[in-house]
Design an enzyme around this catalytic site. Structure first.
Site, short mmCIF file in Angstrom:
data_model
loop_
_atom_site.label_atom_id
_atom_site.label_comp_id
_atom_site.label_asym_id
_atom_site.label_seq_id
_atom_site.Cartn_x
_atom_site.Cartn_y
_atom_site.Cartn_z
N GLY A 182 3.99 10.39 -22.20
CA GLY A 182 2.82 9.57 -21.83
C GLY A 182 3.08 8.51 -20.52
N ASN A 183 4.22 9.60 -19.80
CA ASN A 183 4.09 8.48 -18.43
C ASN A 183 3.06 8.59 -17.48
OD1 ASN A 183 7.23 7.80 -19.98
ND2 ASN A 183 7.31 10.29 -19.74
N ARG B 227 8.66 17.91 -15.83
CA ARG B 227 9.50 16.30 -16.09
C ARG B 227 10.82 16.41 -14.51
NH1 ARG B 227 13.96 18.11 -20.95
NH2 ARG B 227 14.98 15.98 -20.22
N ASP C 33 7.55 5.51 -21.25
CA ASP C 33 7.36 6.07 -22.89
C ASP C 33 8.52 4.84 -22.80
OD1 ASP C 33 9.27 7.36 -22.88
OD2 ASP C 33 7.74 8.59 -22.86
N HIS D 163 0.78 -1.53 -0.27
CA HIS D 163 0.10 -0.36 -0.11
C HIS D 163 0.20 1.13 0.81
CE1 HIS D 163 -2.21 3.22 2.89
NE2 HIS D 163 -2.84 2.81 1.46
#
Length: 149
Positions: A132-133, A109, A30, A22
């Site tokens: 797309g990460n 980023r 990507d 947890h």
């Protein structure tokens, strides 16, 4: 092959998802992501797109409902723009299993890279879309009527 487990879930990914606790996080990156620089546990899922992986993963884990940042993606670098279809395709796969999933939080980023360092694992996919990460924080598995101890 196991019944009920999507074919996109490799043995290594299944093992990582099972071992995550947890609050642990997994990064779906990507194909261009610096995974080996950011984490020591890198799992390959070459050629597999992130929406397909999300469909397989969301069958097996739940999202942590107790934190505001259980789903995290990169915000665009100044001068870039996001393709809203990318997040929409991810959320479609997530909402199929978790209709009340929280909104995606966007971070810079380098903050994303730093957060990847403490993730349980980074899964390098065949995804090629820009920004797309995604990071997913695992929640507690609910004990209910369909869960047998």
């Amino acid at each position: 092959m196991l019944i009920g487990i999507a074919p996109v879930i490799s043995p290594d990914l299944l093992d990582a998802l099972d071992k995550m606790g947890h609050g642990d996080e997994i990064v779906l990156s990507d194909a261009f992501y610096p995974a080996d620089t950011c984490n020591q546990r890198v799992i390959r899922a070459d050629g597999i797109r992130i929406p397909s992986l999300l469909d397989g993963i969301m069958r097996l884990i739940n999202i942590d409902p107790y934190v505001p940042d259980a789903l995290v993606m990169m915000e665009p670098v100044k001068g870039d723009s996001l393709d809203p279809d990318v997040e929409a395709s991810y959320m479609k796969a997530i909402h199929h299993y978790y209709p009340d999933a929280p909104a995606v939080k966007r971070i810079g980023r380098f903050e994303f890279y730093e957060r990847s360092r403490s993730a349980f694992a980074v899964v390098v996919t065949g995804e090629t879309v820009k920004y797309g990460n995604i990071i997913i924080k695992k929640g507690v598995v609910p004990v209910g009527t369909d869960f047998v101890l």
